[in-house]
Design a protein around this motif. Structure first.
Motif, PDB file in Angstrom:
ATOM      1  N   GLY A 177      19.850 -15.295  26.816  1.00 30.25           N
ATOM      2  CA  GLY A 177      21.290 -15.136  26.910  1.00 30.25           C
ATOM      3  C   GLY A 177      22.046 -16.104  26.030  1.00 30.25           C
ATOM      4  N   THR A 178      21.364 -17.132  25.508  1.00 27.33           N
ATOM      5  CA  THR A 178      22.001 -18.157  24.687  1.00 27.33           C
ATOM      6  C   THR A 178      21.337 -18.298  23.323  1.00 27.33           C
ATOM      7  OG1 THR A 178      22.611 -19.401  26.678  1.00 27.33           O
ATOM      8  CG2 THR A 178      22.651 -20.592  24.582  1.00 27.33           C
ATOM      9  N   ASN A 179      20.007 -18.324  23.319  1.00 27.64           N
ATOM     10  CA  ASN A 179      19.252 -18.554  22.083  1.00 27.64           C
ATOM     11  C   ASN A 179      18.389 -17.356  21.717  1.00 27.64           C
ATOM     12  OD1 ASN A 179      20.052 -21.354  21.738  1.00 27.64           O
ATOM     13  ND2 ASN A 179      18.744 -21.813  23.487  1.00 27.64           N
ATOM     14  N   ILE A 180      18.078 -17.258  20.433  1.00 28.94           N
ATOM     15  CA  ILE A 180      17.094 -16.302  19.939  1.00 28.94           C
ATOM     16  C   ILE A 180      16.066 -17.086  19.129  1.00 28.94           C
ATOM     17  CG2 ILE A 180      18.654 -15.735  18.022  1.00 28.94           C
ATOM     18  CD1 ILE A 180      17.195 -13.035  17.799  1.00 28.94           C
ATOM     19  N   ARG A 181      14.801 -16.870  19.440  1.00 28.34           N
ATOM     20  CA  ARG A 181      13.705 -17.557  18.752  1.00 28.34           C
ATOM     21  C   ARG A 181      12.870 -16.519  18.033  1.00 28.34           C
ATOM     22  NH1 ARG A 181      14.632 -19.572  23.722  1.00 28.34           N
ATOM     23  NH2 ARG A 181      15.101 -21.801  23.891  1.00 28.34           N
ATOM     24  N   LEU A 182      12.516 -16.812  16.805  1.00 29.93           N
ATOM     25  CA  LEU A 182      11.705 -15.903  16.000  1.00 29.93           C
ATOM     26  C   LEU A 182      10.478 -16.650  15.511  1.00 29.93           C
ATOM     27  CD1 LEU A 182      14.976 -15.575  15.136  1.00 29.93           C
ATOM     28  CD2 LEU A 182      14.046 -13.479  14.136  1.00 29.93           C
ATOM     29  N   GLY A 183       9.318 -15.993  15.556  1.00 29.99           N
ATOM     30  CA  GLY A 183       8.094 -16.624  15.112  1.00 29.99           C
ATOM     31  C   GLY A 183       7.217 -15.672  14.321  1.00 29.99           C
ATOM     32  N   LEU A 184       6.535 -16.195  13.320  1.00 30.01           N
ATOM     33  CA  LEU A 184       5.588 -15.418  12.528  1.00 30.01           C
ATOM     34  C   LEU A 184       4.168 -15.757  12.945  1.00 30.01           C
ATOM     35  CD1 LEU A 184       7.112 -15.679   8.932  1.00 30.01           C
ATOM     36  CD2 LEU A 184       7.312 -13.788  10.563  1.00 30.01           C
ATOM     37  N   LEU A 185       3.327 -14.729  13.014  1.00 32.73           N
ATOM     38  CA  LEU A 185       1.937 -14.907  13.418  1.00 32.73           C
ATOM     39  C   LEU A 185       1.012 -14.329  12.364  1.00 32.73           C
ATOM     40  CD1 LEU A 185       3.741 -13.882  16.116  1.00 32.73           C
ATOM     41  CD2 LEU A 185       1.596 -14.475  17.246  1.00 32.73           C
ATOM     42  N   GLU A 186      -0.111 -14.981  12.197  1.00 31.60           N
ATOM     43  CA  GLU A 186      -1.148 -14.445  11.329  1.00 31.60           C
ATOM     44  C   GLU A 186      -1.869 -13.309  12.053  1.00 31.60           C
ATOM     45  OE1 GLU A 186      -3.716 -17.449   9.696  1.00 31.60           O
ATOM     46  OE2 GLU A 186      -2.122 -18.950   9.757  1.00 31.60           O
ATOM     47  N   THR A 187      -2.561 -12.493  11.306  1.00 33.36           N
ATOM     48  CA  THR A 187      -3.295 -11.370  11.881  1.00 33.36           C
ATOM     49  C   THR A 187      -4.249 -11.851  12.963  1.00 33.36           C
ATOM     50  OG1 THR A 187      -3.176 -10.205   9.773  1.00 33.36           O
ATOM     51  CG2 THR A 187      -4.816  -9.433  11.358  1.00 33.36           C
ATOM     52  N   ASP A 188      -4.230 -11.167  14.122  1.00 30.52           N
ATOM     53  CA  ASP A 188      -5.107 -11.441  15.267  1.00 30.52           C
ATOM     54  C   ASP A 188      -4.789 -12.758  15.975  1.00 30.52           C
ATOM     55  OD1 ASP A 188      -6.532  -9.070  14.817  1.00 30.52           O
ATOM     56  OD2 ASP A 188      -7.887 -10.070  13.406  1.00 30.52           O
ATOM     57  N   SER A 189      -3.682 -13.399  15.653  1.00 33.30           N
ATOM     58  CA  SER A 189      -3.290 -14.631  16.340  1.00 33.30           C
ATOM     59  C   SER A 189      -2.246 -14.323  17.408  1.00 33.30           C
ATOM     60  CB  SER A 189      -2.705 -15.645  15.350  1.00 33.30           C
ATOM     61  OG  SER A 189      -2.161 -16.762  16.024  1.00 33.30           O
ATOM     62  N   LEU A 190      -2.251 -15.092  18.504  1.00 29.66           N
ATOM     63  CA  LEU A 190      -1.248 -14.958  19.549  1.00 29.66           C
ATOM     64  C   LEU A 190      -0.382 -16.208  19.651  1.00 29.66           C
ATOM     65  CD1 LEU A 190      -3.242 -13.172  22.398  1.00 29.66           C
ATOM     66  CD2 LEU A 190      -1.611 -12.178  20.794  1.00 29.66           C
ATOM     67  N   ARG A 191      -0.468 -17.077  18.666  1.00 23.03           N
ATOM     68  CA  ARG A 191       0.337 -18.299  18.678  1.00 23.03           C
ATOM     69  C   ARG A 191       1.121 -18.385  17.373  1.00 23.03           C
ATOM     70  NH1 ARG A 191       0.054 -23.462  21.355  1.00 23.03           N
ATOM     71  NH2 ARG A 191      -1.784 -22.737  22.489  1.00 23.03           N
ATOM     72  N   PRO A 192       2.440 -18.217  17.436  1.00 24.57           N
ATOM     73  CA  PRO A 192       3.248 -18.318  16.209  1.00 24.57           C
ATOM     74  C   PRO A 192       3.103 -19.692  15.563  1.00 24.57           C
ATOM     75  CG  PRO A 192       4.529 -17.390  18.015  1.00 24.57           C
ATOM     76  CD  PRO A 192       3.262 -17.905  18.608  1.00 24.57           C
ATOM     77  N   SER A 193       3.046 -19.714  14.248  1.00 23.48           N
ATOM     78  CA  SER A 193       2.910 -20.990  13.545  1.00 23.48           C
ATOM     79  C   SER A 193       4.122 -21.297  12.680  1.00 23.48           C
ATOM     80  CB  SER A 193       1.637 -20.995  12.689  1.00 23.48           C
ATOM     81  OG  SER A 193       1.590 -19.867  11.836  1.00 23.48           O
ATOM     82  N   TYR A 194       5.068 -20.359  12.623  1.00 18.64           N
ATOM     83  CA  TYR A 194       6.335 -20.606  11.937  1.00 18.64           C
ATOM     84  C   TYR A 194       7.440 -20.086  12.835  1.00 18.64           C
ATOM     85  CZ  TYR A 194      10.121 -20.482   8.517  1.00 18.64           C
ATOM     86  OH  TYR A 194      11.310 -20.679   7.875  1.00 18.64           O
ATOM     87  N   ILE A 195       8.281 -20.990  13.368  1.00 18.47           N
ATOM     88  CA  ILE A 195       9.269 -20.634  14.389  1.00 18.47           C
ATOM     89  C   ILE A 195      10.634 -21.206  14.033  1.00 18.47           C
ATOM     90  CG2 ILE A 195       9.902 -20.852  16.833  1.00 18.47           C
ATOM     91  CD1 ILE A 195       6.916 -21.230  17.447  1.00 18.47           C
ATOM     92  N   LYS A 196      11.660 -20.407  14.252  1.00 16.21           N
ATOM     93  CA  LYS A 196      13.037 -20.862  14.095  1.00 16.21           C
ATOM     94  C   LYS A 196      13.859 -20.402  15.301  1.00 16.21           C
ATOM     95  CE  LYS A 196      12.805 -22.713   9.941  1.00 16.21           C
ATOM     96  NZ  LYS A 196      13.085 -24.146   9.678  1.00 16.21           N
ATOM     97  N   THR A 197      14.849 -21.210  15.687  1.00 15.02           N
ATOM     98  CA  THR A 197      15.724 -20.905  16.813  1.00 15.02           C
ATOM     99  C   THR A 197      17.171 -20.865  16.345  1.00 15.02           C
ATOM    100  OG1 THR A 197      14.213 -21.986  18.376  1.00 15.02           O
ATOM    101  CG2 THR A 197      16.481 -21.639  19.110  1.00 15.02           C
ATOM    102  N   PHE A 198      17.927 -19.866  16.844  1.00 12.72           N
ATOM    103  CA  PHE A 198      19.330 -19.714  16.495  1.00 12.72           C
ATOM    104  C   PHE A 198      20.151 -19.465  17.763  1.00 12.72           C
ATOM    105  CE2 PHE A 198      16.717 -18.058  13.036  1.00 12.72           C
ATOM    106  CZ  PHE A 198      17.226 -18.727  11.931  1.00 12.72           C
ATOM    107  N   LYS A 199      21.441 -19.776  17.703  1.00 19.43           N
ATOM    108  CA  LYS A 199      22.376 -19.465  18.780  1.00 19.43           C
ATOM    109  C   LYS A 199      22.896 -18.046  18.564  1.00 19.43           C
ATOM    110  CE  LYS A 199      22.448 -23.595  20.721  1.00 19.43           C
ATOM    111  NZ  LYS A 199      21.956 -23.830  22.102  1.00 19.43           N
ATOM    112  N   ILE A 200      22.760 -17.199  19.584  1.00 15.22           N
ATOM    113  CA  ILE A 200      23.149 -15.803  19.370  1.00 15.22           C
ATOM    114  C   ILE A 200      24.661 -15.650  19.223  1.00 15.22           C
ATOM    115  CG2 ILE A 200      21.097 -14.909  20.526  1.00 15.22           C
ATOM    116  CD1 ILE A 200      22.735 -14.312  22.947  1.00 15.22           C
ATOM    117  N   ASN A 201      25.430 -16.594  19.765  1.00 10.34           N
ATOM    118  CA  ASN A 201      26.882 -16.511  19.619  1.00 10.34           C
ATOM    119  C   ASN A 201      27.347 -16.645  18.171  1.00 10.34           C
ATOM    120  OD1 ASN A 201      27.619 -16.047  22.261  1.00 10.34           O
ATOM    121  ND2 ASN A 201      27.763 -18.212  22.780  1.00 10.34           N
ATOM    122  N   GLU A 202      26.471 -17.142  17.309  1.00  8.20           N
ATOM    123  CA  GLU A 202      26.837 -17.368  15.914  1.00  8.20           C
ATOM    124  C   GLU A 202      26.576 -16.142  15.031  1.00  8.20           C
ATOM    125  OE1 GLU A 202      24.763 -20.886  14.728  1.00  8.20           O
ATOM    126  OE2 GLU A 202      25.829 -22.182  16.151  1.00  8.20           O
TER     127      GLU A 202
END
Length: 329
Positions: free
Chosen positions: A14-39
């Motif tokens: 409801g406040t933040n949006i987080r985005l992450g990139l994963l390598e093939t067959d991985s379940l742990r994102p290794s590149y992550i960024k967070t933004f405020k959705i109000n922006e």
């Protein structure tokens, strides 16, 4: 050079949006960024910004978890004005597959992926490895889910337990709850056990005591309560912890959650020792003839980074095809 990242996971609260990139067959994102959705005007603008500066990628599939029920192509957040079409987002970014699930379904899917050092136990005994698991967490709203054991492994539950009705136990709570009932016509768990709820509860308590409330954010209320410098904040947070225990206990009994109760969200993990030493556990265990049963159930605070992103990525497994909505090219 081929792209390293092929999967995109997105966690929309409801406040933040987080985005992450994963390598093939991985379940742990290794590149992550967070933004405020109000922006941002909407989801597409955030995804475009994120991908424009991301490392080398060729996204074939994406998974989004959202803080709202997922029942149709058009998604509208419960606690924000954002809406988007699953089909339009998939087509706009050329994903071969896009899956959308509820945010606490994603959180539930992350639980089997967590390490022991990402959890802090708050009372209880040893979890039944085959018992149902309960999950709840307070942030902008109140999310509720769980896991049940199937022949193929853990399977998540999707629900909106944050909107169950609360009932006052004494005259003070009745006066506070009545203010919410008069305004909304319903006193839900989320009205207290959330960031927006904390703000409004603090204001109601001040008015009941004939005081003018300060303009406080949830973090301000909890900080003043921990420092013991504001009686209204102290009462608000004490009520928060106690009712969190009551609601968690109700969920435990409803699911028969001998596999333990897990607490996520943005509020409780940040309260630290204040929550652990609060009236939470006593309220959780006080269930009359089932008090002994409740005393054995372990509670765990999730202290992991971005667990919902892991759960969203896990939802792409074909075992979970019936969960949420999938859209393919």
């Amino acid at each position: 050079m081929s792209a390293v990242y092929t999967t995109l996971a997105i966690d929309i609260g409801g406040t933040n949006i987080r985005l992450g990139l994963l390598e093939t067959d991985s379940l742990r994102p290794s590149y992550i960024k967070t933004f405020k959705i109000n922006e941002f005007l909407g989801l597409a603008e955030v995804v475009e910004l994120f991908l424009s500066s991301a490392p080398l990628h060729q996204i074939k599939q994406a998974a989004i978890d959202v803080a709202t029920p997922v029942t149709q192509d058009t998604i509208k957040l419960t606690n924000h004005a954002w809406t988007f079409s699953i089909r339009e987002i998939r087509a706009r970014f050329g994903f071969e597959r896009l899956k959308v699930i509820n945010d606490f379904t994603a959180m539930a899917l992350s639980i089997p992926l967590l390490d022991a050092n990402e959890l802090k136990q708050v009372g209880g005994g040893v979890a039944d490895p085959d018992g149902a698991i309960a999950l709840l967490g307070a942030g902008t709203g109140l999310g509720v889910s769980g896991l049940i054991r199937s022949a193929a492994g853990w399977y998540p539950l999707s629900g909106e337990g944050g909107h169950v009705t609360l009932g006052a136990r004494n005259p003070r709570e009745l006066a506070v709850f009545a203010a919410f009932w008069e305004k909304y016509g319903h006193m839900s768990a989320e009205r207290l056990l959330s960031g927006t709820g904390l703000e409004e509860f603090y204001q109601v308590i001040c008015r009941l005591d004939g005081k003018v409330p300060d303009s406080l954010q949830p973090a301000d209320i909890s900080a003043r309560a921990i420092a013991k410098v504001c009686p209204a904040c102290m009462e608000t947070m004490n009520l928060f912890c106690e009712w969190f225990g009551i609601v968690a206990g109700n969920l435990t009994l409803s699911l028969g959650a001998t596999g333990g109760v897990y607490i996520g969200g943005g509020i409780v993990p940040n309260l630290g020792d204040y929550f652990i030493h609060s009236s939470f556990r006593a309220a959780f265990e006080t269930k009359g003839r089932f008090t002994g049963f409740m005393q054995k159930v372990p509670v765990y605070i999730i202290e992991a980074d971005n667990p919902a992103l892991r759960g969203a990525a896990a939802s792409l497994n074909q075992r979970f095809d019936k969960i949420g909505i999938s859209c393919t090219a």
